[in-house]
Design a protein around this motif. Structure first.
Motif, mmCIF file in Angstrom:
data_model
loop_
_atom_site.group_PDB
_atom_site.id
_atom_site.type_symbol
_atom_site.label_atom_id
_atom_site.label_comp_id
_atom_site.label_asym_id
_atom_site.label_seq_id
_atom_site.Cartn_x
_atom_site.Cartn_y
_atom_site.Cartn_z
ATOM 1 N N GLU A 26 15.290 -7.297 14.770
ATOM 2 C CA GLU A 26 15.448 -7.174 16.220
ATOM 3 C C GLU A 26 16.325 -8.275 16.797
ATOM 4 N N GLY A 27 16.473 -9.395 16.087
ATOM 5 C CA GLY A 27 17.297 -10.503 16.569
ATOM 6 C C GLY A 27 16.655 -11.333 17.663
ATOM 7 N N TYR A 28 15.338 -11.271 17.795
ATOM 8 C CA TYR A 28 14.665 -11.993 18.877
ATOM 9 C C TYR A 28 14.800 -13.509 18.741
ATOM 10 N N GLU A 29 15.077 -14.008 17.538
ATOM 11 C CA GLU A 29 15.220 -15.452 17.343
ATOM 12 C C GLU A 29 16.434 -16.004 18.092
ATOM 13 N N LYS A 30 17.352 -15.140 18.503
ATOM 14 C CA LYS A 30 18.555 -15.568 19.224
ATOM 15 C C LYS A 30 18.362 -15.530 20.739
ATOM 16 N N LYS A 31 17.206 -15.077 21.181
ATOM 17 C CA LYS A 31 16.959 -14.902 22.614
ATOM 18 C C LYS A 31 16.470 -16.199 23.251
ATOM 19 N N SER A 32 16.770 -16.340 24.539
ATOM 20 C CA SER A 32 16.280 -17.486 25.311
ATOM 21 C C SER A 32 14.804 -17.270 25.656
ATOM 22 N N VAL A 33 14.187 -18.303 26.161
ATOM 23 C CA VAL A 33 12.784 -18.194 26.587
ATOM 24 C C VAL A 33 12.645 -17.115 27.657
ATOM 25 N N GLU A 34 13.568 -17.097 28.607
ATOM 26 C CA GLU A 34 13.489 -16.098 29.676
ATOM 27 C C GLU A 34 13.683 -14.683 29.134
ATOM 28 N N GLU A 35 14.562 -14.521 28.159
ATOM 29 C CA GLU A 35 14.753 -13.203 27.548
ATOM 30 C C GLU A 35 13.496 -12.761 26.796
ATOM 31 N N ILE A 36 12.864 -13.704 26.105
ATOM 32 C CA ILE A 36 11.608 -13.395 25.404
ATOM 33 C C ILE A 36 10.541 -12.979 26.419
ATOM 34 N N ALA A 51 6.749 -2.503 25.920
ATOM 35 C CA ALA A 51 6.213 -3.870 25.814
ATOM 36 C C ALA A 51 5.124 -3.966 24.753
ATOM 37 N N GLU A 52 4.288 -2.953 24.656
ATOM 38 C CA GLU A 52 3.206 -2.956 23.656
ATOM 39 C C GLU A 52 3.776 -3.099 22.244
ATOM 40 N N LEU A 53 4.857 -2.393 21.957
ATOM 41 C CA LEU A 53 5.473 -2.468 20.634
ATOM 42 C C LEU A 53 6.169 -3.809 20.415
ATOM 43 N N VAL A 54 6.766 -4.362 21.457
ATOM 44 C CA VAL A 54 7.399 -5.675 21.314
ATOM 45 C C VAL A 54 6.342 -6.714 20.962
ATOM 46 N N TRP A 55 5.180 -6.636 21.606
ATOM 47 C CA TRP A 55 4.098 -7.573 21.281
ATOM 48 C C TRP A 55 3.723 -7.471 19.811
ATOM 49 N N CYS A 56 3.829 -6.289 19.237
ATOM 50 C CA CYS A 56 3.501 -6.085 17.814
ATOM 51 C C CYS A 56 4.659 -6.468 16.901
ATOM 52 N N ALA A 57 5.887 -6.432 17.418
ATOM 53 C CA ALA A 57 7.065 -6.638 16.583
ATOM 54 C C ALA A 57 7.537 -8.086 16.523
ATOM 55 N N ILE A 58 7.218 -8.872 17.530
ATOM 56 C CA ILE A 58 7.731 -10.245 17.576
ATOM 57 C C ILE A 58 6.702 -11.199 16.967
ATOM 58 N N TYR A 59 7.204 -12.045 16.095
ATOM 59 C CA TYR A 59 6.352 -13.035 15.437
ATOM 60 C C TYR A 59 6.908 -14.419 15.724
#
Length: 101
Positions: A26-36, A51-59
């Motif tokens: 997903e590339g979430y490690e490149k996101k800012s705090v506000e984007e997260i 949002a429910e799936l993002v909560w499950c997908a982001i570690y």
């Protein structure tokens, strides 16, 4: 209600540099705090994840800053789980603006 409280805590810990999103497709490690914050609040429209799936997908994982903090307070061992509340840790987290004093 619980989700917003957890989200605020996650954002404070991210800002303090104590945790970071793990790399993933997903590339979430490149996101800012506000984007997260927005991803966890509203979902990921680009990937069609609510949002429910993002909560499950982001570690998240602890950073070297977190390791250093815990090591300095001698809380980097399994025995630390049994010592109860650590007021020095609470104080350090308050100084980093993760929690209120």
């Amino acid at each position: 209600m619980w989700r917003e409280s957890v989200l605020e805590f996650i954002c404070h810990v991210l800002k303090a540099g104590l945790i970071a999103p793990l790399p993933g497709q997903e590339g979430y490690e490149k996101k800012s705090v506000e984007e997260i914050r927005e991803l966890l609040r509203y979902g990921d429209a680009e990937r069609r994840l609510d949002a429910e799936l993002v909560w499950c997908a982001i570690y998240f994982a602890g950073t070297e800053n977190l390791s250093e903090l815990l090591r300095g307070l001698k809380l980097d061992c399994w025995e630390a789980l049994n010592i109860g509340l650590s007021f020095p840790l609470g104080q350090a987290l308050a100084e980093l603006k993760v929690v209120r004093p």
